[in-house]
Design a protein around this motif. Structure first.
Motif, PDB file in Angstrom:
ATOM      1  N   GLN A   1      -9.243  17.181  -5.769  1.00 27.92           N
ATOM      2  CA  GLN A   1      -8.961  17.622  -7.130  1.00 27.92           C
ATOM      3  C   GLN A   1      -8.715  16.422  -8.059  1.00 27.92           C
ATOM      4  OE1 GLN A   1      -5.776  20.467  -7.378  1.00 27.92           O
ATOM      5  NE2 GLN A   1      -5.614  20.264  -9.593  1.00 27.92           N
ATOM      6  N   TYR A   2      -8.008  15.401  -7.571  1.00 28.79           N
ATOM      7  CA  TYR A   2      -7.683  14.272  -8.446  1.00 28.79           C
ATOM      8  C   TYR A   2      -8.578  13.064  -8.188  1.00 28.79           C
ATOM      9  CZ  TYR A   2      -3.830  17.031  -9.981  1.00 28.79           C
ATOM     10  OH  TYR A   2      -3.094  18.047 -10.528  1.00 28.79           O
ATOM     11  N   ASN A   3      -9.635  13.288  -7.438  1.00 25.70           N
ATOM     12  CA  ASN A   3     -10.585  12.217  -7.150  1.00 25.70           C
ATOM     13  C   ASN A   3      -9.880  10.961  -6.627  1.00 25.70           C
ATOM     14  OD1 ASN A   3     -12.896  10.713  -6.990  1.00 25.70           O
ATOM     15  ND2 ASN A   3     -12.953  10.207  -9.182  1.00 25.70           N
ATOM     16  N   LEU A   4      -9.143  11.111  -5.529  1.00 26.02           N
ATOM     17  CA  LEU A   4      -8.404   9.995  -4.967  1.00 26.02           C
ATOM     18  C   LEU A   4      -9.134   9.440  -3.754  1.00 26.02           C
ATOM     19  CD1 LEU A   4      -4.859  11.616  -5.121  1.00 26.02           C
ATOM     20  CD2 LEU A   4      -5.940  10.113  -6.799  1.00 26.02           C
ATOM     21  N   TYR A   5      -9.096   8.143  -3.610  1.00 28.62           N
ATOM     22  CA  TYR A   5      -9.660   7.491  -2.421  1.00 28.62           C
ATOM     23  C   TYR A   5      -8.685   7.711  -1.270  1.00 28.62           C
ATOM     24  CZ  TYR A   5     -10.551   3.624   0.810  1.00 28.62           C
ATOM     25  OH  TYR A   5     -10.772   2.874   1.930  1.00 28.62           O
ATOM     26  N   THR A   6      -9.165   8.173  -0.135  1.00 30.94           N
ATOM     27  CA  THR A   6      -8.245   8.413   0.982  1.00 30.94           C
ATOM     28  C   THR A   6      -8.532   7.478   2.142  1.00 30.94           C
ATOM     29  OG1 THR A   6      -9.687  10.084   1.900  1.00 30.94           O
ATOM     30  CG2 THR A   6      -7.918  10.865   0.486  1.00 30.94           C
ATOM     31  N   LYS A   7      -7.468   7.076   2.773  1.00 33.98           N
ATOM     32  CA  LYS A   7      -7.598   6.167   3.908  1.00 33.98           C
ATOM     33  C   LYS A   7      -6.460   6.430   4.873  1.00 33.98           C
ATOM     34  CE  LYS A   7      -7.669   1.317   5.217  1.00 33.98           C
ATOM     35  NZ  LYS A   7      -6.613   1.483   6.216  1.00 33.98           N
ATOM     36  N   ILE A   8      -6.764   6.355   6.183  1.00 38.44           N
ATOM     37  CA  ILE A   8      -5.711   6.410   7.191  1.00 38.44           C
ATOM     38  C   ILE A   8      -5.037   5.036   7.180  1.00 38.44           C
ATOM     39  CG2 ILE A   8      -5.201   6.783   9.632  1.00 38.44           C
ATOM     40  CD1 ILE A   8      -6.708   9.145   8.655  1.00 38.44           C
ATOM     41  N   THR A   9      -3.739   5.006   7.091  1.00 38.28           N
ATOM     42  CA  THR A   9      -3.056   3.708   7.015  1.00 38.28           C
ATOM     43  C   THR A   9      -2.789   3.152   8.407  1.00 38.28           C
ATOM     44  OG1 THR A   9      -0.785   4.502   7.207  1.00 38.28           O
ATOM     45  CG2 THR A   9      -1.781   4.556   5.012  1.00 38.28           C
ATOM     46  N   GLY A  10      -2.334   1.900   8.415  1.00 38.06           N
ATOM     47  CA  GLY A  10      -1.912   1.289   9.672  1.00 38.06           C
ATOM     48  C   GLY A  10      -0.613   1.887  10.173  1.00 38.06           C
ATOM     49  N   GLY A  11      -0.006   2.778   9.408  1.00 35.36           N
ATOM     50  CA  GLY A  11       1.283   3.338   9.794  1.00 35.36           C
ATOM     51  C   GLY A  11       1.181   4.799  10.197  1.00 35.36           C
ATOM     52  N   GLN A  12       0.024   5.207  10.662  1.00 34.03           N
ATOM     53  CA  GLN A  12      -0.181   6.590  11.123  1.00 34.03           C
ATOM     54  C   GLN A  12       0.072   7.621  10.051  1.00 34.03           C
ATOM     55  OE1 GLN A  12       2.177   7.249  14.662  1.00 34.03           O
ATOM     56  NE2 GLN A  12       0.539   6.444  15.936  1.00 34.03           N
ATOM     57  N   ARG A  13      -0.390   7.338   8.853  1.00 34.06           N
ATOM     58  CA  ARG A  13      -0.358   8.398   7.858  1.00 34.06           C
ATOM     59  C   ARG A  13      -1.504   8.217   6.890  1.00 34.06           C
ATOM     60  NH1 ARG A  13       5.363   7.193   4.921  1.00 34.06           N
ATOM     61  NH2 ARG A  13       5.048   4.990   4.457  1.00 34.06           N
ATOM     62  N   ILE A  14      -1.514   8.970   5.811  1.00 35.63           N
ATOM     63  CA  ILE A  14      -2.681   8.961   4.935  1.00 35.63           C
ATOM     64  C   ILE A  14      -2.257   8.503   3.553  1.00 35.63           C
ATOM     65  CG2 ILE A  14      -4.494  10.388   3.908  1.00 35.63           C
ATOM     66  CD1 ILE A  14      -4.183  12.206   6.415  1.00 35.63           C
ATOM     67  N   ASP A  15      -3.013   7.570   3.007  1.00 32.12           N
ATOM     68  CA  ASP A  15      -2.713   7.032   1.684  1.00 32.12           C
ATOM     69  C   ASP A  15      -3.792   7.541   0.733  1.00 32.12           C
ATOM     70  OD1 ASP A  15      -1.710   5.490  -0.382  1.00 32.12           O
ATOM     71  OD2 ASP A  15      -1.539   3.667   0.838  1.00 32.12           O
ATOM     72  N   LEU A  16      -3.362   8.039  -0.418  1.00 29.39           N
ATOM     73  CA  LEU A  16      -4.301   8.497  -1.436  1.00 29.39           C
ATOM     74  C   LEU A  16      -4.206   7.518  -2.593  1.00 29.39           C
ATOM     75  CD1 LEU A  16      -3.005  12.174  -1.438  1.00 29.39           C
ATOM     76  CD2 LEU A  16      -4.734  11.197   0.037  1.00 29.39           C
ATOM     77  N   PHE A  17      -5.283   6.811  -2.857  1.00 29.40           N
ATOM     78  CA  PHE A  17      -5.221   5.741  -3.858  1.00 29.40           C
ATOM     79  C   PHE A  17      -5.912   6.151  -5.154  1.00 29.40           C
ATOM     80  CE2 PHE A  17      -4.933   3.519   0.166  1.00 29.40           C
ATOM     81  CZ  PHE A  17      -4.045   2.499  -0.073  1.00 29.40           C
ATOM     82  N   GLY A  18      -5.506   5.506  -6.229  1.00 27.45           N
ATOM     83  CA  GLY A  18      -6.229   5.649  -7.500  1.00 27.45           C
ATOM     84  C   GLY A  18      -5.715   6.773  -8.367  1.00 27.45           C
ATOM     85  N   ALA A  19      -4.415   7.133  -8.234  1.00 31.85           N
ATOM     86  CA  ALA A  19      -3.874   8.221  -9.057  1.00 31.85           C
ATOM     87  C   ALA A  19      -3.396   7.657 -10.384  1.00 31.85           C
ATOM     88  CB  ALA A  19      -2.719   8.893  -8.330  1.00 31.85           C
ATOM     89  N   HIS A  20      -3.743   8.349 -11.483  1.00 28.08           N
ATOM     90  CA  HIS A  20      -3.217   7.970 -12.789  1.00 28.08           C
ATOM     91  C   HIS A  20      -1.732   8.305 -12.837  1.00 28.08           C
ATOM     92  CE1 HIS A  20      -6.830   6.948 -15.074  1.00 28.08           C
ATOM     93  NE2 HIS A  20      -7.454   7.787 -14.266  1.00 28.08           N
ATOM     94  N   LEU A  21      -0.979   7.462 -13.549  1.00 31.31           N
ATOM     95  CA  LEU A  21       0.450   7.696 -13.718  1.00 31.31           C
ATOM     96  C   LEU A  21       0.708   9.135 -14.173  1.00 31.31           C
ATOM     97  CD1 LEU A  21       3.226   6.377 -13.718  1.00 31.31           C
ATOM     98  CD2 LEU A  21       2.821   5.627 -16.058  1.00 31.31           C
ATOM     99  N   ASN A  22      -0.096   9.585 -15.134  1.00 32.40           N
ATOM    100  CA  ASN A  22       0.096  10.934 -15.692  1.00 32.40           C
ATOM    101  C   ASN A  22      -0.054  12.022 -14.641  1.00 32.40           C
ATOM    102  OD1 ASN A  22      -0.661   9.046 -17.661  1.00 32.40           O
ATOM    103  ND2 ASN A  22      -1.138  10.672 -19.121  1.00 32.40           N
TER     104      ASN A  22
END
Ligand code: SRM
Ligand SMILES: Cc1cc2nc3c(=O)[nH]c(=O)nc-3n(C[C@H](O)[C@H](O)[C@H](O)COP(=O)(O)OP(=O)(O)OC[C@H]3O[C@@H](n4cnc5c(N)ncnc54)[C@H](O)[C@@H]3O)c2cc1C
Ligand code: SF4
Ligand code: FES
Lengths: 856, 117
Positions: free
Chosen positions: A610-631
């Motif tokens: 929905q928010y067009n976020l880049y997703t990646k599995i992190t080195g810490g066994q979880r998921i990071d969603l990158f590229g979110a606007h502050l708003n």
């Protein structure tokens, strides 16, 4: 006096620098290369992105400013000793009073048929490296002839150039035959093979194959290999051709013969650096070259001093008293220690003194751990009076200390093996810092700076940081290997002067973090402004705000954005998300222990879409969603929280993840349920603010799939319970966690972690991970164990209670943020246009997702 | 300090209300296509405005930086790499990054105006 220098390499340059500081003379320099002298020692960093400019010792302006006439790209072609004149390739003739040859050396290329083919390189100048990188673009396989110091460095460079299939061909039966012995070499070989290098020893190349371009190598044992690229690093050949031509004495295997004043058989001509042959020896290292430059500079300065009336120059040179140097320091070169520590491939290799000594009067102590790839050897006089030499492979942390002990003939501990095994049993290590060294101990051998110089810079010139010492003495500006020692000496000298080395936060607070913690608690202060009014001066800054905000959070467990503390938080904490390149933020929901249901995975996917976020599995066994606007952050989090997620505190100096392995529920080796325990622990400490971030791990058995021993606290299942390890660290200086207590039940394990964490939070400096905290703790792990396990400070009950209070008042920060309109309203880019997102943010597509556009 | 002649050529742009700006923090104001960082240094009772773009890596971020003082000079630290800039003069206080543009600010009846020259 007019001095002409031939060669503008590292040593030639250093000579100019040294003589300038001592005498005003007319100085002319000729260099063959197109650029002014650069740092050849760190040549390989060219492949790591350093430019020729970064490597430059001093720019052309420097020569101008100091009235040095520098001719680049103009080699000298002949010397007329009778007329005392030199002639350059471009036709310049220059007369001299004294001539300094600093022509260095060239790579030695053995006469193998085919060495002139394309794709065969040497490794000496920036041009060599430029040509290599061009060729490497089309090369898939590579080889290096020579398994010595430089050969291995070249091999690593090939790997860095992307040639993963690289082989090292060594003629001798072992690697680095001049520095390390068979056993050390075997360990080094193993380590290099793990990096993907293929090593051949006792191998002699008989031909280089291919038409115009290299395609392979033929060996004298009949075997051959295919390669697209070859670097020859089979030794060096002193550049003595000019010297020979004008009849200076040279060695049978090359090199310009010099005496202890570096004078050749013509007393007006000196040779320094890698072209000089002293006592039958070429010193292929930079430090002895610098020392030679210094000796000649001192002596010429003396000759130039107004007090000297020069009628017969040749007599003057020899008249300088060797033992009684005219201008302080050493007036003669008396050989040099060839100890080296490699800056190789992330594998420590060092040798010092005489590494190979053997015999009746020698006691050799060897430590070898083939599993960890560590080999250490020291050679001691049989009567135990002196350390004579040694070898370190795999772990060279003790190199500086050992080198100093060896060079300065310092007394050895009762058990000399302590020198390489370190202190066992908690007593402070033999010669742990620089304190025990004599004043003339050489700390920085690149720049010849002694312990006395450094201590003096601290006490007489007020240099109280490593940077100040670098500026004032130049120590640490060469290879940088001495910096830990310099740091130590600064602290030690300051302490000795009775200066309480106050680790104050900044100009606004004259307290250390530990003192601040106690004072804030004592006065019951709850906001940054109160703390500043009560304990500080001025208006605060970015150095004191985050640590104070962190202390407030650790003490009172209140929502970090309340009480006006929002603007005291670092940007990441203030917006409860990590700021990324471009100005967007990342969203990291907590996934305790790495366990997640399919439904929750789907929600993450939906939100990301929905928010067009880049997703990646992190080195810490979880998921990071990158590229979110502050708003968008509040709405993204509203949806995640609705689905049962909570903040992952990826932005805070606080608990990150407790990594788990699958454990006994599924794994055939699992001893206990490591996932359940990891979740329990992660949920216990989530949100806890600390001096730096905290990471944990729980493994179900000693196979250690959760890598618990690299964490701030790591728990490993045993037959009888859990082993608790503490103070591990990844990052740039990885360190394994140490065993704190063994075979604990769940409850005891948690109580120990409570105590450990509270002790850390209360006493560590800002931004100090637990590993560094422990390293600085007097008494080390034994002391820590006494505090945590044996309650030696009598604080355990209090700490456990405080931790329990913090655990009880945990709330998800994001939940509070979206429910509180005052806080929520800060999540806009424009205050006067809240609906508009930052138009300057640009993305680019990449592999079906997006990335942020590169910054300028 | 502004001189009288400056006063005459300044356009005062109404940016927002005092309560829109967090105490001792900043916000970003949109003025046409220009982004301006506006700071309320409540501790000193002062208001400052600068360009929002950090000249180090051209990031629109200064309004999200922490403010404070260095030897009494009011400053803002960019959240990216903590380069600091004087709020009064715009000069970079850490190394050789270029300076930033500053704007005059006035507060009238709870409204904040940024002066565009
Ligand atoms: C996302 C992630 C990389 C990835 O794509 O996998 C990551 C990303 C960042 N790491 Fe990390 N680290 C990530 C796992 C790690 C790990 C591996 C691990 O945790 O098992 C390590 C080494 C283990 C350790 O910490 O001991 C690690 C060691 C660091 C360090 C060095 C810490 C040190 O003690 O030296 C930093 C720098 C710092 O904190 O000062 C850092 C800092 C950062 C920062 C916060 C840099 C920054 O300030 O912007 C990155 C921002 C991520 C973001 O915006 O969300 N990251 N980082 C990983 C997130 C894990 C998570 O789920 O929270
Ligand atoms: C890849 C690499 C890694 C190294 N790593 C280390 C290390 O870790 N530690 C260490 O101590 N040492 C190391 N060294 C060795 C160190 O670089 C040398 O000891 C040092 O550069 C010697 O300095 P120099 O001035 O004597 O010679 P050079 O730096 O070779 O300079 C001599 C200069 O003279 C010029 N020249 C020659 N003939 C003439 C002429 N007729 N007219 C004019 N100019 C002329 C040459 O072109 C050259 O520029 C390394 C070397 C290399 C190549
Ligand atoms: S390793 Fe460096 S680049 Fe990669 S995520 Fe961590 S901090 Fe960022
Ligand atoms: S972008 Fe502002 S300091 Fe780097």
């Amino acid at each position: 006096m007019k001095v002409v220098v031939i060669g503008n390499g590292m040593v030639g340059y250093k000579f100019c620098e040294k003589i300038l500081s001592r005498a005003s003379i007319e100085l002319v320099v000729f260099g063959e290369e197109i650029r002014p002298a650069y740092d050849r020692v760190h040549l390989s960093e060219f492949f790591a992105g350093k430019t020729a400019e970064d490597l430059t010792m001093a720019g052309i302006e420097w020569y101008h400013e100091n009235n040095i006439r520098l001719h680049l790209a103009d080699p000298i072609v002949s010397i007329d000793r009778t007329a005392k004149k030199i002639h350059s390739h471009k036709g310049i003739t220059e007369s001299y009073d004294y001539l300094v040859l600093a022509t260095g050396s060239a790579a030695f290329v053995p006469p193998i048929p085919g060495v002139d083919k394309q794709g065969v390189f040497i490794y000496r100048t920036i041009e060599d490296l430029e040509m290599m990188s061009t060729h490497a673009r089309h090369a898939k396989t590579g080889a290096v002839i020579g398994g010595g110091l430089l050969g291995l460095e070249a091999a690593k460079a090939m790997l860095d150039l992307g040639i993963s299939n690289t082989q090292v061909i060594e003629f001798a039966p072992r690697l680095m035959p001049r520095q390390i012995d068979d056993a050390g070499s075997a360990i080094l070989r193993n380590k290099l093979e793990l990096l993907g290098l293929k090593i051949h020893t006792s191998k002699n190349t008989s031909a280089i194959l291919g038409d115009e371009v290299i395609t392979g190598m033929q060996f004298s044992d009949g075997t051959s290999i295919n390669v697209d690229m070859l670097v020859i690093s089979a030794g060096i050949k002193p550049r003595d051709e000019l010297a020979k031509l004008c009849g200076l004495e040279t060695g049978s295997r090359g090199g310009i013969v010099v005496n202890e004043k570096l004078a050749t058989n013509d007393p007006c001509i000196f040779a320094i650096g890698e072209c000089a042959l002293y006592n039958g020896m070429i010193y292929g290292l930079v430090a002895p070259g610098y020392e030679m430059a210094d000796v000649v500079a001192r002596n010429l300065a003396f000759l130039n001093s107004p007090a000297k009336i020069t009628d017969d120059i040749s007599k003057e040179v020899t008249a300088i008293e060797v033992q009684n140097p005219p201008s302080g320091g050493r007036g003669a070169f008396l050989g040099y220690d060839m100890s080296t520590k490699l800056k190789l491939i992330g594998i420590d290799v060092a040798s010092f003194g005489d590494p190979f000594l053997e015999g009746e009067n020698i006691r050799t102590v060897v430590f070898e751990d083939t599993m960890k790839g560590i080999y250490k050897r020291i050679n001691i006089a049989a009567d135990g009076t002196a350390l004579l030499g040694g070898i370190l492979v795999g772990d060279a942390d003790q190199y500086n200390m050992l080198l100093q002990t060896c060079k300065n003939k310092m007394p050895l501990p009762a058990n000399p093996e302590d020198l390489i095994l370190g202190s066992r049993g908690g007593e402070s290590a033999a010669g742990g810092g620089g304190q025990g060294l004599p004043d003339d101990a050489m700390i920085c051998s690149c720049e010849s700076v002694s312990k006395g110089d450094i201590c003096n810079a601290v006490s007489a010139q007020g240099c109280e940081t490593v940077d100040a010492i670098k500026k004032c003495t130049k120590a640490g500006t060469g290879c940088g290997g001495c910096i830990p020692m310099v740091k130590d000496l600064v602290l030690y000298t300051m302490k000795a002067q009775g200066k309480y080395v106050r680790n104050v936060l900044c100009e606004h607070f004259h307290y250390s973090r530990q003192e601040m913690f106690d004072l804030v608690k004592l006065h019951g202060l709850k906001s940054y402004d109160e703390v500043l009014d009560r304990l500080g001066t001025g208006d605060g800054c970015e150095l004191c705000k985050p640590p104070v905000a962190s202390i407030l959070a650790s003490l009172w467990g209140e929502m970090i954005l309340k009480k006006g503390n929002d603007t005291a938080q670092d940007s990441n904490d203030r917006f409860l998300a990590n700021i990324q390149k471009g100005g967007t933020y990342s969203v990291v929901p907590r996934i305790p222990g790495g366990e997640i249901t399919p439904d929750k995975l789907i929600v993450i996917g939906q939100v990301a879409k929905q928010y067009n976020l880049y997703t990646k599995i992190t080195g810490g066994q979880r998921i990071d969603l990158f590229g979110a606007h502050l708003n968008d952050l509040p709405e993204i989090w509203r949806q995640l929280i609705e689905a049962g997620f909570e903040s992952g505190h990826a932005y805070g100096k606080s608990l990150r993840t407790v990594k788990s392995c699958v454990g006994s529920t599924w794994c055939r080796f699992g001893l206990h349920d490591s996932v359940s325990f990891a979740i329990r622990i992660e949920e216990r400490y989530r949100g806890l603010r600390s001096p730096h971030k905290l990471k944990g791990g729980v493994s179900g058995c000693i196979r250690e799939c959760a890598e618990a021993q690299s964490k701030d606290f790591g728990i490993i299942a045993t037959e009888k319970g859990w082993n608790l390890h503490v103070c591990g660290n990844g990052g740039s200086k990885p360190q394994h966690a140490l065993l704190l207590a063994a075979d604990l039940d769940d409850e005891t394990c948690i109580r120990y972690i409570d105590r450990f964490l509270m002790f850390y939070i209360k006493t560590a400096d800002t931004l100090t991970r637990t590993a560094t905290w422990l390293n600085k703790m007097e008494g080390g792990i034994d002391y820590l164990r006494n505090v945590v396990v044996n309650d030696s400070l009598g604080m355990s009950a209090e700490w456990e209670a405080e931790m329990q209070t913090l655990v009880n008042c945990y709330k998800c920060e994001w939940k509070e943020a979206i429910e509180n309109p005052e806080i929520k309203k800060r999540f806009t880019h424009f205050v006067n246009a809240p609906e508009i997102k930052d138009p300057s943010i640009k993305f680019e597509p990449m592999r079906e997702q997006k990335k942020v556009a590169d910054w300028k | 300090m502004l001189t009288l002649t400056d006063q005459n050529t300044i356009t005062w742009f109404p940016a927002c209300h005092t309560e829109d700006v967090p105490a001792n923090g900043g916000v970003c104001v949109k003025y046409g296509e220009t982004q301006i960082a506006l700071f309320h240094f409540a501790r000193r009772g002062e208001w400052y405005a600068t360009q929002n773009e950090c000249p180090h890596r051209m990031q629109m971020a200064l309004s999200r930086g922490m403010i404070g003082t260095q030897q009494d000079e009011p400053k803002v630290a960019c959240p990216f790499h903590k380069k600091t800039f004087s709020l009064a003069t715009g000069e970079c206080l850490t190394g050789d990054e270029c300076s930033i543009k500053t704007y005059p600010v006035k507060v009238e009846e709870g409204k904040i105006f940024i002066g565009i020259v």
